[in-house]
Motif scaffolding. Structure first.
Motif, short mmCIF file in Angstrom:
data_model
loop_
_atom_site.label_atom_id
_atom_site.label_comp_id
_atom_site.label_asym_id
_atom_site.label_seq_id
_atom_site.Cartn_x
_atom_site.Cartn_y
_atom_site.Cartn_z
N SER A 65 0.83 -1.17 0.21
CA SER A 65 0.14 0.06 0.18
C SER A 65 0.85 1.32 0.19
O SER A 65 2.25 1.27 0.12
N GLY A 66 0.22 2.54 -0.21
CA GLY A 66 1.01 3.53 -0.26
C GLY A 66 0.56 4.19 -1.33
O GLY A 66 -0.18 4.02 -2.17
N HIS A 67 1.21 5.66 -1.56
CA HIS A 67 0.79 6.44 -2.48
C HIS A 67 2.24 7.15 -3.19
O HIS A 67 3.16 7.20 -2.38
N ARG A 68 2.23 7.35 -4.29
CA ARG A 68 3.41 8.15 -5.04
C ARG A 68 3.20 9.58 -5.27
O ARG A 68 2.00 9.89 -5.51
N LYS A 69 4.12 10.48 -5.27
CA LYS A 69 3.99 11.80 -5.71
C LYS A 69 3.80 11.88 -6.94
O LYS A 69 3.89 11.26 -7.99
N ARG A 70 3.35 13.13 -7.30
CA ARG A 70 3.12 13.42 -8.91
C ARG A 70 4.31 13.44 -9.68
O ARG A 70 5.57 13.69 -9.14
#
Length: 99
Positions: A65-70
């Motif tokens: 899980s997690g998110h990435r930057k633009r």
């Protein structure tokens, strides 16, 4: 490194000699070449380790899980390994079985 080579060879910046020419004259590899060689050597050590060792587990792991930057995704260690293997003309699909 280049500054020291230029001073040893008594070449100033006004002589208009490129870094590539200086490295060819001295017979030394470039800094990029040295870093690629060390990266491939380190990767070889990782590949020879047993599967239950933490560094090898981290090499093959994925985040759940997690998110990435633009923007452009950051290069992973595996991506740099594959790029370096391509630069050295080593097949990326069979590099794990090479000794």
């Amino acid at each position: 490194m280049m500054r020291h080579l230029r001073s040893i060879m008594r070449i100033t910046w006004m002589d208009n000699v490129s870094k590539k020419e200086i490295l060819e004259l001295t017979g030394l590899p470039s800094l990029e070449d040295l870093l690629i060689r060390k990266n491939i050597r380190c990767t070889g050590h990782l590949m020879r380790m047993s599967p239950d060792v933490l560094p090898k587990q981290v090499l093959y792991s994925q985040l759940s899980s997690g998110h990435r930057k633009r923007g452009r995704p950051r290069l992973r260690f595996n991506d740099t390994i594959k790029r370096n293997l391509k630069l050295r003309d080593i097949k990326t699909d069979t590099w794990t079985s090479l000794k």
